[in-house]
Write a protein that holds these residues in place. Sequence first.
Motif, short mmCIF file in Angstrom:
data_model
loop_
_atom_site.label_atom_id
_atom_site.label_comp_id
_atom_site.label_asym_id
_atom_site.label_seq_id
_atom_site.Cartn_x
_atom_site.Cartn_y
_atom_site.Cartn_z
N VAL C 162 0.85 -1.19 0.00
CA VAL C 162 0.00 0.00 0.00
C VAL C 162 0.89 1.25 0.00
N VAL C 163 0.58 2.21 -0.84
CA VAL C 163 1.38 3.43 -0.90
C VAL C 163 1.15 4.24 0.38
N THR C 164 2.25 4.56 1.05
CA THR C 164 2.17 5.14 2.39
C THR C 164 3.17 6.28 2.56
N ASP C 165 2.71 7.38 3.17
CA ASP C 165 3.65 8.39 3.64
C ASP C 165 4.19 7.92 4.98
N VAL C 166 5.49 7.83 5.07
CA VAL C 166 6.12 7.41 6.32
C VAL C 166 6.85 8.63 6.89
N VAL C 167 6.52 8.98 8.12
CA VAL C 167 7.11 10.16 8.76
C VAL C 167 7.74 9.71 10.06
N ARG C 168 9.04 9.86 10.16
CA ARG C 168 9.73 9.52 11.42
C ARG C 168 9.55 10.68 12.39
N ASP C 169 8.85 10.41 13.46
CA ASP C 169 8.51 11.47 14.41
C ASP C 169 8.65 10.89 15.81
N ASP C 170 9.88 10.84 16.30
CA ASP C 170 10.17 10.14 17.56
C ASP C 170 9.46 10.79 18.74
N ARG C 171 9.15 9.95 19.71
CA ARG C 171 8.49 10.43 20.93
C ARG C 171 9.44 10.24 22.09
N SER C 172 9.87 11.31 22.67
CA SER C 172 10.81 11.30 23.80
C SER C 172 11.98 10.35 23.53
N GLY C 173 12.55 10.48 22.37
CA GLY C 173 13.72 9.67 22.05
C GLY C 173 13.41 8.25 21.63
N VAL C 174 12.14 7.86 21.66
CA VAL C 174 11.78 6.52 21.22
C VAL C 174 11.35 6.59 19.75
N PRO C 175 11.91 5.72 18.91
CA PRO C 175 11.55 5.78 17.50
C PRO C 175 10.04 5.65 17.29
N SER C 176 9.51 6.51 16.43
CA SER C 176 8.08 6.50 16.18
C SER C 176 7.83 6.92 14.73
N TYR C 177 6.88 6.27 14.12
CA TYR C 177 6.61 6.53 12.70
C TYR C 177 5.13 6.80 12.50
N LEU C 178 4.84 7.91 11.85
CA LEU C 178 3.47 8.17 11.43
C LEU C 178 3.30 7.58 10.04
N LEU C 179 2.21 6.88 9.84
CA LEU C 179 1.96 6.19 8.56
C LEU C 179 0.63 6.69 8.01
N HIS C 180 0.69 7.27 6.85
CA HIS C 180 -0.43 8.02 6.30
C HIS C 180 -0.83 7.39 4.98
N VAL C 181 -2.06 6.86 4.91
CA VAL C 181 -2.52 6.16 3.71
C VAL C 181 -3.94 6.58 3.37
N GLU C 182 -4.36 6.18 2.18
CA GLU C 182 -5.76 6.35 1.82
C GLU C 182 -6.64 5.69 2.87
N ARG C 183 -7.71 6.35 3.23
CA ARG C 183 -8.52 5.90 4.34
C ARG C 183 -8.99 4.45 4.20
N SER C 184 -9.40 4.08 3.01
CA SER C 184 -10.01 2.75 2.85
C SER C 184 -8.99 1.64 3.06
#
Lengths: 942, 88, 211, 425
Positions: C162-184
Motif C-alpha cells: 500500500v502506498v504510504t507516507d512514512v514520517v519519522r517522528d520520535d516520541r521522547s527519544g523513542v523511534p516513532s513513525y506516522l503512517l499516512h494512507v488512503e482511508r479505505s
Amino acid sequence: MSLLPTTRRGADAPVSMRLGPQPGEVIDRRRTIPFTWNGEDHRAFPGDTIASALAAAGVRVFSRSYKYHRPRGLLTADYLDPGAFFQVGDEPNVRGAHRLVEPGMEVSSQNTWPSLKYDVKAVNQLAGRFLATGFYYKTFIKPEPLWPLYEKVLRRFVHAGAITPDPGEAFYDHRHAHPDVLVAGGGPAGMAAALAAARAGASVMLVEENHQLGGHLRWGDAADLAALGELRAQVAAETGIEVLTDSVVTGRYDDNWVGIAQRNLPGVAERLIKARAGTLVVAPGLIERPYVFAGNDLPGVMLSTAVRRLVNLYAVRPGQRAVVMSANPEGDLAVADLERAGVEVAAVLDARERRGVVRAHGRGGLRAVETNEGRRIEADLLVTATGWTAPTSLLNQSGDRPVYEPTAARFRPDPARMPDNVLAAGEIVGDATVEAIVEHADAVGREAARRAGRGGPAVTIPSLAPRPHPELFTAGTGGFVDLCEDVSAKDITTAVAEGYDSVELVKRYTTVTMGPTQGKLETVNAVALVAAATGKSIAETGTTTWRPVYAPVTLGALAGRPHEPVRHSPMQPWHDRHGATPLVAGQWIRPEHYGDPAAEVRAVRTGVGIIDVTPIGKLDLRGPDVPKLLNLLYVNKWSKLGLGRVRYGVMCAEDGVVMDDGVTGRLGEDHYLMSTTSSGAATVWEWVENWLQTAHPDWQVHVTPVTTAYASINIAGPRSRELLGRLTDVDLSADAFGYMNVRQGSVAGVDDCVLWRIGFTGELSYEIHVPASYGLHVWEQLMARGADLGVTPFGVEAQRILRLEKGHFIVAQDTDGLTQGYTAGIDGLIKLDKDDFVGLPELRWQRERDEHAHLVGVRPLDGSIVPPEASQILDSSGGIAGRITSSRMSPTLGRSIGLAQIDRELAAVGTRVTVRLPDGRDITVEITDAVHVDPEGERQRV
Amino acid sequence: MMLLPCPWCGPRNATEFRYVGEAGPRPDPASTTPEEWRRYLFMHANPCGPVKETWYHRAGCRRYLAVERDTATNEVRSAVDSATGVAR
Amino acid sequence: MSDTTPLARGPVAVATPVVRDGWELDARVATGPLTLSDESPLAKVHVRAPFDGASRAALGVGLGRTARGDLGTGDVLVVGSGPGEWLVLGAPGTASALRASIEQRLARTGEFTTVLDLTHGRALLRLTGPTAARVLAGVCAIDFSDAVTPDGAALRTSLAAVVTDVVRDDRSGVPSYLLHVERSSGQYLADALLDAGRGSGLEMTGFRGLG
Amino acid sequence: MSSNNGHGGHSRYSAWSLVRHGLTPKSGWPRAWREHDLESSYDAVIIGGGVHGLATAYYLARDHGMRKVAVLDKAYIGSGGSGRNTAILRSNYLTPEGVRFYDRSVKLYEHLAADLNYNVMFSQRGHLTLAHNDSSLRTMHWRTEVNKLQGVDSSVIGPDEIKKLVPYLDTSADTRYPILGALYHPPGGIVRHDAVVWGYARGADAHGVHIHQQTEVTGIDVSHGRVTGVQTNRGPISTPVVLNATAGWATLISDMAGVSMPVQTFPLQAAVTEPVRPFLDTVVVSGTLHVYVSQTDRGELVFGASVDPFASYSMRGSLEFTEGIAGHVLELMPALHRMKLLRQWAGLCDMTPDYSPIMGPTPVEGFYVDVGWGTYGFKAGPVSGEAMAATLASGKPPEIISAFGLDRFTDGRLVGEKGAAAVGH
C-alpha cells in the motif's frame, strides 16, 4: 514394509558405528532424541543430522536411485548429498545429511516404488541396457493412442517425496535488510572478511549454510580448531556483524538485491530476507567433486570431505576397511582421520602419481575396489579426493564468467568481469594456508566496506591463486555423472554422438545437472565428458548457466506473509451486520445484494433505495486550466460548464477505445470534482497526471484523489427527494436543484457534503458525497429517517439491473479492449470539431470508415429466457456476428433484456437475430433501443 | 531488483514504479495521417541498448520521469522529472 | 434536518469504543513498549504549491523533512511529503481553521496553490517503540536505520503493498513513525502491521494525539 | 503421408530399434542432425533455430520441395523461447481467427510424434483457466462460446467440478481470490518442448535442410527494395528469401532490413520446483493471479507468469518474480508451502499491441516475418511452420494467417485477443 537392507540392530542396541568423543564434534552426548526411520525407532544425539544418526546406527543404504533403483548411500554427507533425500512427515525432499534430528521426526526413504515386492532387479537390468539417453524420445511413438497410457505408467515411476492435501501449518516470513557488506559463506574467509568490514565501520550480514560457522575448519585438526575458535570468538564479539547460520544466499539480482533463505529461527519454517547489499562478498568455499568410474554410486563410495565430516563432526566411523584415492592434501588428511577412527586403510592410491581407482565392485554396497594397476582390494569404503568445484553461481549471476584453469582443474572467477559491488574471497579464488586465506579475506573485507561507502584508503588485495591440481574427472570406465538424475558417463558421450554436442544441449537431452543438487556436484564432470567427446578443451566447451536459486527455497518462504490489500467503505460494518453478500471487486469488498436483488430494484423504482457507491473514483481538480484539461480528456465539450452544473463524459484512449466514463461537476470558479468508474479510479488518476506532467506541464491544475475522502451514497427512487429533504439544508426543489446539477451543504448534520443530482438508475436520484468519517453516521440516519418511506439498501447487482433497464453501458463489460467510441453508441457525445482530445484521430477515422459494430439493446422474443452474458449472436451463415454483453431479467418489465455488440448490418432496431445459448439451443432476439425503461428520461428529471 | 534513481526520492526499487514505455512525440491530431498516428500508437524502437522512456513513480513522488536505460543490462543512466527537468 | 450529533469514526475498528470530541476512539491502553495507534482524528491538511518557491518558505520545510511549528492554529507538524506537496497535521477539530490559515498565508505568495482538508480522506497510524523499525522491515524495503531515515525524515513508499507516507517522528527519544494512507486501506495496513509485529509484541493502543 | 522417406541415412526410432541398439552397444545412433559448411547461397534463409524456424524449414523442404534451405541460430537450436517456455498447448482463444489457428496447431501436435518419428510427449491432460471475479468468468464464457462455434472442446465448469479435477485447489468461498468457475479445455496440455525442437531439426535435416548453429546474422542485404542476402559471423550468404523467426530479438533483425516493428521485448520468467510424486494432472491457469502451473512427468511443478513489468533484453530473472509466483500459487493451492523452488529462468518475448502475431510479407520484398509471438509462440510452432512455409514458397500468406499481417497496424484492424491473452497460458 522395509525396502532398505540395514545393519541396524534395534533402537536400544549399542550404536555400532559411533566413535568416542572427537575434538570437533557437534553432537551433545548427554541425551538422545527419538525418531523413526521407515517406521522403526531410532535415537540420535542432539546435533546429529538424520543421516549421521542413521550412519551411526549402521545404516548404509539410504535410498534408491531415480531411474534405475540402484541402492545409494552417503556421498558427500552434507546438504548436497544425493543419496540422502528423505520424506520427513509431510515434508518431501528433506536434505537428510543437513537436517538435524528433532524429537519425534518420522523419516522415511524416498524413491521406493515399486516396492521390494516387485522385482526391482528386473527393472535394473532393463534400465542398464535400454533406459539410456533419449529413451523416451525414441519410443512410444506409435501407435499414437497408447502414449497417454505409457505416460500414466511413467508418472507412477516418479521417485520423489510426496505432499499431502492437508499439511500442517507453518509460519513463513519476509524481512528486508540493508547491510553495507553481505558475506555469503561463513568459513574462515567469510568470517575474516566480515570482521574486517565490520571493523571498518560497515554493517555486516554473514550468511552460512551450515549450522555453525567455520567451513572446513570444523572438521580440521587441532590447529584448525584453534583458528576456528579464535575467529568465532571475534565474530561473536563484533556487534556490527549479524550472523545467520543454517541460512543460504539464494541469488544475487540486479543492483545487489540478494535473497537469503533463513532457517534458524524458532517458530519460523523459513524466512526470506531481501537484502540490498552495498557490497556482496562471495566466499562459499569449494565443493568436492566426485570421480566418475564404474560402480561409483555404490554405497560405501564417498568423498574425502564426507568421511572427514562423519568422523570429526559426528563421530561416526564411515566403514571398516577403506581404500583412499587422493590427489590433494585434504585427501591425505582423510587417511589420517580414518586411521584415527579405527578404519583399516587397505590402500592409499596417490593420484598425483597416477594411481587410481577404475572400478568399484559390489551389490547393494561396496565390496572391492579395482585399481588402474590391476589390483583388486576388498573394502567396504572407497574414498576419493580428486578435485574441487568452485560454486560460482552468485558470481555468474553478477555478470562474471568464470574461466577454466587447467593447471588447477577448476573454474575460477574472472575479476575483470565482476561488477564493483561484488568481491570474492577464500578458496573460490585460490588455495593457501588458513593464515593466507584470512589475510586475503581481511583485505577483501576492508575493500568491501570501502566500496560500500565506509571510507578508508584503497586496499591492496593480496594475490591468491589456485594451486596446481591434476585434472581428474573420470576413469573412463563408465559410472554415473549425475547421481540425482541417474545420468551415466555413457549417456553423455552418446548424446554428443547423436548431435547434442554442446553442453547446453547435452544438459537438456540427458537432464544432467537438472536434479535437486543443481549441478553443484555434476557440472564440471559433465563439461569434461562433453569436451572429451567433442575433442574440444574444457575452456572451449564452457559451462552451463548457473541460474538462481543457489539453493532450493520453499514456496512458503518466497511467498512470505500474504500482502493482498483490501479496501472497505466506512459503511462496510453496517453491510456486514445486515446480511450483505460480499462481492470482491478488485481490492474492494462491496455488497452484491442483501438477499433479493429483484426486490431491491422494485424498491428503487417505486419508493427509495440507497446504495453505497464509495468505490466510485473521485478526483478533486483545482486551477484555472481545468477546462482545458477536461476538453483534452473527454470526447465531449467542457468549456462552458456552469457553476453548479454536472456533465457526463466519456474518455477514450489514443487508439479511440473507450477507457472510462463518469460525471464531472463544477463546485467553484476553479474547482471541479470528477468521478470515474470504480475499477478505473487509479488508472484514470495516473493517466490525468501523465497528460499534465508530460504533455502540459504549463497548465495550472492540481489533481488530488479523493475517492475515499468521501463516503458516497446514491439515494434513488421517486421518494428520494423526500428522504434526503429530511436530512439536508440544501433546497432540493426541482427549480432550485435541477437534473445534472451539484450543490454543497450539510447532510444529517455533517458539513461539506457534495450532492449530485444524476441518474444512473434512471430514477430521481441524488448522489451524496460525505466526509468519510461520517459515512456510517449518514447512512444510518438515512435508514432511520426513511423507515416510514420503506427505504431499502440495494447492492451492486440491483444497480446493474437498474442501469441495464436504463441502457447505460459498463466500460469493460459492454465494451472490450477494441471497442472504439462510435461502437459504444456515444456518437452524440463525440465532438470531432474540437481541436484536440485524446483519441480524436482514431474516432474521426472510425466514423469515416463506418464499418464498426454497434452496442444495441436486445430482447429475446421469449421474455422468460435470459441468455447468459457472452452468448454469441450468429449471422445467417452461422458465423459470429456479435455477442450479448449484458443480460438480466428485468423486474420492472417482467421480461429479459440485454445489451449486445453486433455487426452494423444487423444493428438496426427491429432486426431479429439468432443467439446460440451455452446449452446449444438457438433463440431469436430482437434488436431494440438500448434504453429499455423510460426512454424519454422523464423519471429522472422530475 | 533493479534500482531506479528517482530525482526526488533517491534510488528506489523498480517495483515502486510503473513502466510507461518509450517516449516519443505526439503528432498533431488535426493534421496527422493514419500512418503517422499509428506509428505513434504502435511502433517501438525496442533497441537492445540505451533507450529513452517514461516511468511513473507510483509508490513515491508520483511524478513522471524521463529515464534513459540500457535494455541490455537494465542500467539506468539518467532519470529526471518529466515536467520540470529536475535531476538529482 | 437531522437531530442527532454526527459521530466521526476512524478507519480502524475499535475494540473498546469511547466518544470524545465527536470521534469514536479506542479506550485501549497498551502495556508493552511497541504500540500501534489510530491517529486519524488529527487534522490533515494537504497542500500543493511549487516545490521550490515562496510557499515552501512559508511552510518552513522542503521535501523529505518535517518541521514542528504554528501556522495560526496551534502546534502542527508540517511534512514535506512530495515534490510540491505538503501534509500538515494538527490537533483534532482544527482542520477548517488550519486550512483557512494556510490558504491565507500562501495567497500572499501569489503562487498557484491548493489547500485541501483531507482529515476524513486519509488514515493515520502511529507505530512507536524501540523495535519499530524491525516491524517496518517486515513490510517495507526502505532502510529505516538512523543514518538513512533519522528522526524528522519523511518519505513515501510501499508498505505491505500500500502506498504510504512514512514520517519519522520520535516520541521522547523513542523511534516513532506516522503512517499516512488512503482511508479505505487503513484497516488493512493496521492488520498487516500487527501481523508483522506479532513476534515483537506489537499491541494496539488508543489515540495519542500530536503532542 | 509419412516422413519416412526423408530419413535417408537416419535410423528410425522405435522400441525395437532401441532394443537392437541396447543389445549391440557398439552400433551408435546416427546424429539427429548434421553439421555443414556454410554455403554461399541458399534458396531461403531462416533466421532463428527455434520451433518456428525449424518447423518452417521442415515443411518448406517436405511439402514445397525447397531443398536449399538454411536455418541459422546464433547459439544452439532451441536456445531461445522454444527451450524456455512452459510447454503448455491449448486452442481456447477468444477470437475466431485465433481459435482456428491454434486449433490447427493442436491438431498438428497430436500427430507430431508420429510425423517426426520423435516422441514429443504431448500430454493432453486438460487445461483449466480459473475465474476469480465475474468479469473474468464472463470472459471464460465468451471464450467457451467462441470455441464451441469453432468446434473446439471448451466449457465453463463450477468449483465442485474444479475440485474433482484438482483436489489441491482451495475452492472455498472465503479466500481472497475465490474460485468462481473455470474455463475447462480438455485438449490442452503439455509437451516436451526441447523434443519438439529436436524432432523438427531431425526431420528438417532428413529433408536436406542445413542447420547452422553458432551462426549469428549481422546484417541483411537489401537492394532496390528486395532482399539479396544476409551477413553472418561465418560469412555472407546470398538468398532471395529471408524469414525473421527470432521472437524476442525480432526488432533487431527487422531493423537490419529497415523494417519497423510494432514489437516490444519483455522478459518472461518461469521456474521449476523439486520433484514430488504426481498430484496435479491438469494445467492450471489464473489470469487474475498471473500464474500458471503444471506438473511434468518427472514430478516437477513448472510455474509461469505474465511478462515482466518493463521492456528489457536482460534474462537474469528476478527475486520478485519468484515471490509473486509462490504467493499466488499458495493462494490457489495452500498445501504446497513446503515444496521448494529449484530453478528459475527467463526468456524474451516479442509483445505486440494486440497480443497476436505478425506473420507474412513486409515492405521489403523477400523479407518475411514470423514474429510478435509474445508469450504464446510455442503453442503455434507447427501451424506457423506450415503457414510460413506456404508463404515463403508462394510469396502469399494462406488464409489461416490472413488476420495476422503487419499491415493491420497501419490499417488499424487489430486482432481482439488482448482481452483474453494477457496471461493466456
